[in-house]
Structures are given as structure tokens and as C-alpha cells.
Write an enzyme that holds these catalytic residues in place. Structure first.
Site, PDB file in Angstrom:
ATOM      1  CE  LYS A 158      -4.090   2.020   0.493  1.00  0.00           C
ATOM      2  NZ  LYS A 158      -5.156   1.969  -0.542  1.00  0.00           N
ATOM      3  CG  ASP A 176      -6.582  -0.346  -2.858  1.00  0.00           C
ATOM      4  OD1 ASP A 176      -5.528  -0.661  -3.442  1.00  0.00           O
ATOM      5  OD2 ASP A 176      -6.986   0.832  -2.779  1.00  0.00           O
ATOM      6  CG  ASP A 223      -4.772 -12.988   8.443  1.00  0.00           C
ATOM      7  OD1 ASP A 223      -4.855 -14.225   8.431  1.00  0.00           O
ATOM      8  OD2 ASP A 223      -5.536 -12.255   9.103  1.00  0.00           O
ATOM      9  CG  ASP A 244      -8.998 -16.385   5.742  1.00  0.00           C
ATOM     10  OD1 ASP A 244      -7.941 -17.040   5.838  1.00  0.00           O
ATOM     11  OD2 ASP A 244      -9.855 -16.352   6.656  1.00  0.00           O
TER      12      ASP A 244
HETATM   13  C1  IPM Z   1      -3.838 -17.279  10.515  1.00  0.00           C
HETATM   14  C2  IPM Z   1      -4.663 -16.704  11.662  1.00  0.00           C
HETATM   15  C3  IPM Z   1      -3.738 -16.037  12.655  1.00  0.00           C
HETATM   16  C4  IPM Z   1      -3.122 -14.843  11.931  1.00  0.00           C
HETATM   17  C5  IPM Z   1      -4.374 -15.580  13.986  1.00  0.00           C
HETATM   18  C6  IPM Z   1      -5.123 -16.664  14.663  1.00  0.00           C
HETATM   19  C7  IPM Z   1      -3.327 -15.026  14.898  1.00  0.00           C
HETATM   20  O1  IPM Z   1      -5.663 -15.874  11.198  1.00  0.00           O
HETATM   21  O2  IPM Z   1      -2.952 -18.098  10.769  1.00  0.00           O
HETATM   22  O3  IPM Z   1      -4.102 -16.922   9.371  1.00  0.00           O
HETATM   23  O4  IPM Z   1      -3.763 -13.778  11.821  1.00  0.00           O
HETATM   24  O5  IPM Z   1      -1.980 -14.971  11.497  1.00  0.00           O
HETATM   25 MN    MN Z   2      -5.885 -15.894   9.025  1.00  0.00          MN
END
Ligand code: IPM
Ligand code: MN
Ligand code: NAD
Length: 365
Positions: A186, A218, A242, A246
Site C-alpha cells: 500500500k 486494495d 492474512d 482467506d
Molecule cells: C492465521 C490466523 C492467525 C493470523 C491468527 C489466529 C493469529 O488468522 O494463521 O491466518 O492472523 O496470522
Molecule cells: Mn488468518
């Protein structure tokens, strides 16, 4: 070979998926004549309840002397009071820091049999094969924190050395793949990102065979959904990595599918699925164990150097994704144990085929 593996099942579905991954590793040990010694330790909420600490000293010491660490998940609603003095997640962060595992590898592939589960149109999902390299021991996760009644701060700090080592790892990994690195930052707003970008630019000169592009985080969040098959290695800082991974899991069909390997300079690594403790399904025996099982495959590859065994596990998972059984999150009705048993059966088939091949080769030779 002989190896010592510490397991940290943790909370929620952590123990369920870790048990499946351990069963797979035991199968590998038996079929390929290795001796794996497992030692279970406490981390997370269960450790807070038992000892008051999210990472007891005995657990940390065991991890620091192990060949590899296999972790389930930590956290859950019973430990999530925003005013609690200690949280399960602190144990995981302390472990990552203590093991010095600054590079978190999160591979993403989309299995054709699951493409229908993705919110995207199928044609966008062909040939998706991305390796996210997430910086894991710096940034806002580890900066100074303050909290008063009416304000709070999380310092986001990066040093050149912290950026350089993870970015070099990303370029090295790109050399074994499609020679393309996307660095996500960013830099239009954050000073840490400007340091990140200039460090990446300098390091890129050492890898003239690897094509580099920069992308702001973004727009990257959008591009990951509109053209995911354009990416090879994606390197980014802790918090961006992170969130983006996801998001990427949605392309694969479920968060329960993605594994990770956290590596430092040595061979010892920390292996965990990218999902959390999934409190909404914990204790029901329905969690998808594939993210944990693929993490065990990464453990075989990166910490034990057992490439053929890693491939055997990955091929077994591939077969199970193709033919079933499938757990609920990917549209099936199988429980955790049924998926585990199917993977184990496929590993056995694979090993039998290989044994028959070598017996045949010996007979001919
Ligand atoms: C991950 C999780 C962890 C992170 C948390 C639980 C600390 O979300 O391993 O992706 O944010 O790294
Ligand atoms: Mn995570
Ligand atoms: P989560 O990853 O636990 O769950 C998100 C959703 O994905 C839920 O609907 C869950 O049922 C589903 N899911 C996750 N893993 C699955 C699996 N193996 N099979 C089928 N479905 C699965 O995220 P959350 O609900 O935001 O977080 C819950 C807790 O987990 C929090 O305390 C968080 O801090 C923690 N967490 C821990 C880790 C870790 O230990 N590495 C990672 C992420 C979150």
C-alpha cells in the site's frame, strides 16, 4: 529416516483435523519405512485453561527441539472477550516469533471437481496456481500496542532486513515455478509499504530471470477474483497476506482446503491449515481435514526432505477431491474420519502401485 514431530492440536476443530493429519503421517511412516515420533503439547485456549498461558514453556521448548511442528488451530468464543488479559492467538504469534518462521507459504490451487463451489465463473478458475508468501513475524502483529480508555494503537514496523529475507525467499521460490513475482503493498499511503517496495526493487536486480510487478493491496483484492490465473508467486506483508489468503480460499471452494508452511532459515518448520478453530462446527466430526493433511505433506517436503512421500499424500488428496468422499463444506456429507480414511486408502494404493512397479523392474533387470 527418524523424525520428531511436535503436535499442537489447540482449540475447536484443531484436534479433529490434527488427528487426521497425524494418521496420514503414520501411514506414510509405515509404508515408506520411516520412524516418526509424535509428542503432543498445549497451545491456545486449552493451554490458557490448563496453565494460565497460551504457550506454556514446556510446549515451546518441545517445538524448539523438534524437527517439525504440526498445529491445528487456536481460539474460540470462550476466550474472545476483548478485555481479556490473555488470548489464545498470542500463543501462536509467540511460537511463530520464537521459531523465527518469517516466511509463510500458502499455496492455492483450484481442483476442477470443486470449481462449481467457487463464487466465480468456472472459466476464470482454469489453471489457478498461486503461491502466497506472507511475511509472518513482523508488521502490525508484532509492533508496540497501547490501549487506554478512549484510544488504542498498533504500531506497524518493518526493517529492511525483515523485508529482504522474505522477499528473497519469494524470488527463490519463483525460480522453481513460473518466474513471476507480484509484490503487494500500500505504497501510495503507508511508509512501511514504501520501504517494502524500494527493498523489493533493489532485490529484484539479483533475479533478472524473474519478472516482477507491484500491485496495491486494495486493487489486488479485486484482481484476485477477476483474473486469479495470472498470478504465480505473490509476496506481501503480514496483515495483507492474512486477509488475501482467506479471500483466495474462496476460489478453491473452502477455507478448509488450504495448507501452510511457515519457514525460517533452518529446516525446522511450523505447519498448519490456514483456517481457524471453526467454533460453529467444532466437536461435530464434520471439519474438512484436507488443509491439515496437505500441511502434513508440506512438512514432509520442507522439514524432512521427503519429496516422494509429500507427492504421495498430495496425489491421494487429489484423488479424494476428484472421486469423493467430500466433507460438508465442499458439498458432500462425509465426516472428518471418512475423508481421512479415503486419503489413507489412496496412499496405500499409491504405495502398492510403486512397490509393484519396482518389483517388476527388478524382475526385468
Ligand atoms: C492465521 C490466523 C492467525 C493470523 C491468527 C489466529 C493469529 O488468522 O494463521 O491466518 O492472523 O496470522
Ligand atoms: Mn488468518
Ligand atoms: P475460521 O477459519 O475458524 O472459520 C471461518 C469459517 O470457515 C467458519 O464458517 C468455519 O466453519 C469454516 N471452516 C474453517 N475451517 C474449516 C474446516 N476445516 N472445515 C470446514 N469448514 C471450515 O475463522 P473465524 O470464525 O473467523 O475464527 C474463529 C477462531 O479461530 C478465532 O478465535 C480466530 O482467532 C481463530 N483462528 C485461528 C487460526 C489459527 O490457529 N491458525 C486461524 C484463523 C483463525
Amino acid at each position: 529416516m527418524k523424525a520428531r514431530i511436535v503436535t499442537l492440536p489447540g482449540d475447536g476443530v484443531g484436534p479433529e483435523v490434527t488427528a487426521a493429519a497425524v494418521a496420514v503421517l503414520k501411514t506414510v511412516a509405515a509404508r515408506y519405512e520411516h520412524v516418526f515420533a509424535f509428542e503432543q503439547q498445549l497451545i491456545g485456549g486449552i493451554a490458557i485453561d490448563a496453565t494460565g498461558e497460551p504457550l506454556p514453556a514446556a510446549a515451546l521448548a518441545a517445538c524448539q527441539s523438534a524437527d517439525a511442528v504440526l498445529l491445528g488451530a487456536v481460539g474460540g468464543p470462550q476466550w474472545s472477550d476483548p478485555n481479556a488479559p490473555v488470548r489464545p492467538e498470542q500463543g501462536l504469534l509467540a511460537l511463530r516469533a520464537a521459531l523465527g518462521v518469517y516466511a509463510n507459504l500458502r499455496p492455492l490451487q483450484v481442483h476442477p471437481a470443486l470449481a462449481n463451489l467457487s463464487p466465480l465463473k468456472n472459466d476464470k478458475l482454469k489453471h489457478v496456481d498461486v503461491l502466497f508468501v506472507r511475511e509472518l513475524t513482523g508488521g502490525a502483529y508484532f509492533g508496540a500496542k497501547t490501549r487506554s480508555a478512549d484510544a488504542a494503537t498498533d504500531e506497524c514496523r518493518y526493517t529492511v532486513a525483515e523485508i529482504e529475507r522474505v522477499v528473497r525467499r519469494a524470488f527463490e521460490l519463483a525460480r522453481g515455478r513460473r518466474h513471476h513475482v507480484t509484490s503487494v503493498d500500500k505504497a501510495n499511503v503507508l511508509e512501511t509499504s514504501r520501504l517494502w517496495r524500494s527493498t523489493v526493487q533493489r532485490i529484484a536486480a539479483d533475479y533478472p530471470d524473474v519478472k516482477l510487478e507491484h500491485q496495491l493491496v486494495d486493487s489486488m483484492a479485486m484482481l484476485l477474483l477477476t483474473r486469479p490465473n495470472r498470478y504465480d508467486v505473490v509476496v506481501t506483508e503480514n496483515l495483507f497476506g492474512d486477509i488475501l489468503t482467506d479471500e483466495a480460499a474462496a476460489l478453491a471452494g473452502s477455507l478448509g482446503l488450504l495448507p501452510s508452511a511457515s519457514l525460517g532459515d533452518g529446516r525446522r518448520g511450523l505447519y498448519e491449515p490456514i483456517h481457524g478453530s471453526a467454533p460453529d462446527i467444532a466437536g461435530q466430526g464434520v471439519a474438512n481435514p484436507i488443509g491439515a493433511i496437505l500441511s502434513a505433506a508440506l512438512l514432509l517436503r520442507h522439514s524432512l526432505g521427503l519429496e516422494a512421500e509429500a507427492v504421495a499424500v498430495e496425489s491421494a488428496v487429489e484423488q479424494v477431491l476428484r472421486h469423493g468422499p467430500h466433507s460438508r463444506d465442499i458439498g458432500g456429507s462425509a465426516g472428518t474420519d471418512e475423508v481421512r480414511d479415503a486419503v489413507i486408502a489412496a496412499i496405500d494404493d499409491h504405495a502398492d502401485t510403486a512397490a509393484a512397479f519396482f518389483a517388476g523392474a527388478r524382475a526385468c533387470g
